[in-house]
Design a protein around this motif. Sequence first.
Motif, PDB file in Angstrom:
ATOM      1  N   ALA A   5       0.833  -1.203   0.000  1.00 33.77           N
ATOM      2  CA  ALA A   5       0.000   0.000   0.000  1.00 33.77           C
ATOM      3  C   ALA A   5       0.868   1.253   0.000  1.00 33.77           C
ATOM      4  N   LEU A   6       1.935   1.251   0.803  1.00 33.49           N
ATOM      5  CA  LEU A   6       2.846   2.398   0.840  1.00 33.49           C
ATOM      6  C   LEU A   6       3.506   2.606  -0.524  1.00 33.49           C
ATOM      7  N   CYS A   7       3.871   1.511  -1.188  1.00 35.88           N
ATOM      8  CA  CYS A   7       4.507   1.614  -2.498  1.00 35.88           C
ATOM      9  C   CYS A   7       3.535   2.165  -3.541  1.00 35.88           C
ATOM     10  N   CYS A   8       2.277   1.716  -3.486  1.00 31.44           N
ATOM     11  CA  CYS A   8       1.266   2.229  -4.417  1.00 31.44           C
ATOM     12  C   CYS A   8       1.121   3.736  -4.265  1.00 31.44           C
ATOM     13  N   GLN A   9       1.001   4.192  -3.024  1.00 31.34           N
ATOM     14  CA  GLN A   9       0.783   5.606  -2.802  1.00 31.34           C
ATOM     15  C   GLN A   9       2.027   6.431  -3.132  1.00 31.34           C
ATOM     16  N   ALA A  10       3.212   5.876  -2.893  1.00 35.30           N
ATOM     17  CA  ALA A  10       4.446   6.609  -3.180  1.00 35.30           C
ATOM     18  C   ALA A  10       4.539   6.973  -4.658  1.00 35.30           C
ATOM     19  N   HIS A  11       3.972   6.150  -5.524  1.00 38.87           N
ATOM     20  CA  HIS A  11       3.988   6.424  -6.955  1.00 38.87           C
ATOM     21  C   HIS A  11       3.254   7.722  -7.301  1.00 38.87           C
ATOM     22  N   HIS A  12       2.365   8.160  -6.417  1.00 40.42           N
ATOM     23  CA  HIS A  12       1.580   9.366  -6.670  1.00 40.42           C
ATOM     24  C   HIS A  12       2.197  10.605  -6.021  1.00 40.42           C
ATOM     25  N   GLY A  13       3.382  10.439  -5.427  1.00 42.31           N
ATOM     26  CA  GLY A  13       4.075  11.589  -4.844  1.00 42.31           C
ATOM     27  C   GLY A  13       3.729  11.851  -3.399  1.00 42.31           C
ATOM     28  N   LYS A  14       2.802  11.079  -2.830  1.00 43.88           N
ATOM     29  CA  LYS A  14       2.416  11.315  -1.441  1.00 43.88           C
ATOM     30  C   LYS A  14       1.837  10.040  -0.838  1.00 43.88           C
ATOM     31  N   ILE A  15       2.302   9.708   0.362  1.00 41.28           N
ATOM     32  CA  ILE A  15       1.697   8.619   1.133  1.00 41.28           C
ATOM     33  C   ILE A  15       0.761   9.241   2.163  1.00 41.28           C
ATOM     34  N   ASP A  16      -0.446   8.748   2.195  1.00 50.34           N
ATOM     35  CA  ASP A  16      -1.424   9.191   3.199  1.00 50.34           C
ATOM     36  C   ASP A  16      -2.233   7.958   3.567  1.00 50.34           C
ATOM     37  N   TYR A  17      -1.696   7.180   4.503  1.00 56.01           N
ATOM     38  CA  TYR A  17      -2.213   5.834   4.764  1.00 56.01           C
ATOM     39  C   TYR A  17      -2.529   5.670   6.245  1.00 56.01           C
ATOM     40  N   MET A  18      -3.684   5.092   6.534  1.00 52.90           N
ATOM     41  CA  MET A  18      -4.098   4.876   7.917  1.00 52.90           C
ATOM     42  C   MET A  18      -3.379   3.668   8.505  1.00 52.90           C
ATOM     43  N   LYS A  47      -2.433   1.455  12.236  1.00 53.12           N
ATOM     44  CA  LYS A  47      -2.837   1.200  13.621  1.00 53.12           C
ATOM     45  C   LYS A  47      -1.642   1.406  14.536  1.00 53.12           C
ATOM     46  N   THR A  48      -1.849   2.129  15.637  1.00 49.16           N
ATOM     47  CA  THR A  48      -0.801   2.357  16.621  1.00 49.16           C
ATOM     48  C   THR A  48      -1.344   2.041  18.008  1.00 49.16           C
ATOM     49  N   GLU A  49      -0.483   2.171  19.005  1.00 51.05           N
ATOM     50  CA  GLU A  49      -0.926   1.912  20.373  1.00 51.05           C
ATOM     51  C   GLU A  49      -2.087   2.812  20.763  1.00 51.05           C
ATOM     52  N   SER A  50      -2.086   4.031  20.256  1.00 55.55           N
ATOM     53  CA  SER A  50      -3.134   4.984  20.616  1.00 55.55           C
ATOM     54  C   SER A  50      -4.328   4.940  19.668  1.00 55.55           C
ATOM     55  N   GLY A  51      -4.345   3.987  18.765  1.00 54.42           N
ATOM     56  CA  GLY A  51      -5.464   3.851  17.835  1.00 54.42           C
ATOM     57  C   GLY A  51      -5.027   4.104  16.402  1.00 54.42           C
ATOM     58  N   LEU A  52      -5.978   4.449  15.545  1.00 52.41           N
ATOM     59  CA  LEU A  52      -5.672   4.698  14.144  1.00 52.41           C
ATOM     60  C   LEU A  52      -4.952   6.035  13.978  1.00 52.41           C
ATOM     61  N   GLN A  53      -3.963   6.051  13.098  1.00 58.57           N
ATOM     62  CA  GLN A  53      -3.186   7.257  12.878  1.00 58.57           C
ATOM     63  C   GLN A  53      -2.707   7.266  11.431  1.00 58.57           C
ATOM     64  N   ARG A  54      -2.805   8.418  10.776  1.00 59.35           N
ATOM     65  CA  ARG A  54      -2.401   8.489   9.381  1.00 59.35           C
ATOM     66  C   ARG A  54      -0.885   8.638   9.281  1.00 59.35           C
ATOM     67  N   TYR A  55      -0.314   7.863   8.368  1.00 54.98           N
ATOM     68  CA  TYR A  55       1.117   7.943   8.073  1.00 54.98           C
ATOM     69  C   TYR A  55       1.241   8.789   6.811  1.00 54.98           C
ATOM     70  N   VAL A  56       1.837   9.955   6.936  1.00 59.76           N
ATOM     71  CA  VAL A  56       1.883  10.918   5.842  1.00 59.76           C
ATOM     72  C   VAL A  56       3.326  11.158   5.405  1.00 59.76           C
ATOM     73  N   VAL A  57       3.572  11.013   4.119  1.00 58.14           N
ATOM     74  CA  VAL A  57       4.872  11.331   3.531  1.00 58.14           C
ATOM     75  C   VAL A  57       4.614  12.103   2.242  1.00 58.14           C
ATOM     76  N   GLU A  58       5.255  13.234   2.080  1.00 57.51           N
ATOM     77  CA  GLU A  58       5.160  14.002   0.841  1.00 57.51           C
ATOM     78  C   GLU A  58       6.535  14.012   0.174  1.00 57.51           C
ATOM     79  N   TYR A  59       6.560  13.635  -1.103  1.00 56.23           N
ATOM     80  CA  TYR A  59       7.827  13.542  -1.823  1.00 56.23           C
ATOM     81  C   TYR A  59       8.112  14.780  -2.663  1.00 56.23           C
ATOM     82  N   GLY A  60       7.298  15.787  -2.541  1.00 57.08           N
ATOM     83  CA  GLY A  60       7.509  17.022  -3.278  1.00 57.08           C
ATOM     84  C   GLY A  60       6.478  18.045  -2.859  1.00 57.08           C
ATOM     85  N   THR A  61       6.613  19.250  -3.380  1.00 58.06           N
ATOM     86  CA  THR A  61       5.617  20.279  -3.105  1.00 58.06           C
ATOM     87  C   THR A  61       4.328  19.945  -3.846  1.00 58.06           C
ATOM     88  N   THR A  62       3.257  20.651  -3.506  1.00 55.82           N
ATOM     89  CA  THR A  62       1.977  20.430  -4.174  1.00 55.82           C
ATOM     90  C   THR A  62       2.106  20.642  -5.680  1.00 55.82           C
TER      91      THR A  62
END
Length: 403
Positions: A121-134, A136-151
Motif C-alpha cells: 500500500a505504501l509503495c502504491c501511494q508513493a507512486h503518486h508523490g504522497k503517502i497518506d495511509y491509515m 494502527k498504533t498503540e493509541s489507535g488509528l493514525q495516518r502515516y503521511v509522507v510528501e515527496y515534493g511540493t503540491t
Amino acid sequence: MALRLIKQEDIVRMQATKPENTSLAAAYFKQRPMHNSTHIAASKIKKETGNIPVVGRGGPGVRPKHGAETMLIEPMPIEIDDTLSAVDMDNYERATDTGKTQIIDEITGQHYDMVRETMNALCCQAHHGKIDYMMKTESGLQRYVVEYGTTAEIQAMIVAFGKKLSALKYNDVIQYCSKLAQKIKKQGVGGPVEYVAAADVFSALVELANKNNAYNTIDGDFVKIGKFKVFEDNDSYIDIDENGNKVAKSLCEPGTICCRAVNAGQSMPFCKIDDTVQKAAVPFYTFSVDRTDHRGTDVYSKSKPFPIVNIKGIAWGTFEPETVTVTFNAGSNGSVAATVDGEPITSGSKVESGKTVVFTATPASGYVVDKWTGEGLEDAGENAKSVELGTSNFTASVSFKTA
C-alpha cells in the motif's frame, strides 16, 4: 517476564513458503538495503532522489526549507501486537519440535502477510508523490503521511490527455506513451522507462493491439505496442477514509497509466526499529513476551520499510472519464432521490461509468414501495437500491402501493 525472539531462520523459512509477491508497485523498489539506524539522513535521500520527503505522524508534516536545520527523516514503523492465550501456549509447550515450528510459522505468517500488504500500500501511494495511509498504533488509528515534493511538483506529475478511452486510436497510444517518457527525460531523469495501466486502459490497449497485430505483442501480463511495453495493474489494498470506512484502492485509478523511469533513484531501505530487542535492521522480525498475569503470551512483529521515490522519474497520464446519463423518477404517492459517493444528484445528471448510484425511495404516509424498474433493481419492497453503472445510460423508476 520471559522474552522469546523467534529465530530469523524460522522467519526466512516461513517467507520462502509464501506465494511470490507479484505487486508491480513494490517491484519498482528493487534495491532494499538494510539501514542500521532508526532514521535516514535527509542529505542522502536528496542526493539520490533530488528532494527531501516530509514525514508526518497523525498531522501535517513540516517541509524543511533549503539550508534548514532538519537533517533526519524518521520513517514510521509497522508494528503488530498479538496475544497467544494460555490454551495456545499450553498446546505449544506440549507440541513436538515439528509442532512448535508449525505454530511459529502460522503466527509469523499471518503477521508477515499484514506487513507485506501494508508495504505494498505504501509503495502504491508513493507512486503518486504522497503517502497518506491509515496505520494502527498503540493509541489507535493514525495516518502515516509522507510528501515527496511540493503540491506543485506532485501536480506536475500528471499529464491530461484530454480524450476518452472510447475515442482512443492506435496512433494516440504511441503519441501519449512518448509524451510521458519525454516528460520524465525533460525533468533530468534518463534511461529506460516502463508503463503500468489501469484495467480499463489496458483493455483498450489490448483491443487496439489486436486490430494492429502486425506490430504488437500481447501477453497475459503485458501488451507491447510499438516499442512501448505496458503492464496491467495488479495491485489492490484497503485504506480507511476520514469516516472510518474501508475503501479498496490500487496503484492505478481507472482511466490512468503510469510511466516510470527504471533507474530514477528509487529504493526501499528497511530501518532499524527503535527498541531494545532487535539490534540490527531486518525486513521483518517477531518476538514474544510472557504476560505478567500468566494467561498467555504477547507476540510482537515489527518492520520499518520506507519507499524512497524520485517523483521526477514518474509521470501519470489521465484520460477523460466515460460518463453515462442517469435518470430516475417516482410514481404518485412518493418520491425518489439518488446519490453518488454520498453526494446528491438530479435526474439527467452525467455520472462517471463504474460509479455506484444509490437510489432511495420515500413513500408517502400510508404507502410502501411496490416495485422498482431498471436493470438490477427489480426486487420489490426495498426503499434503497444501489447499482454500479456500466457504459450505457441508466434509468430507474419506483412505484408505490397502499401499505
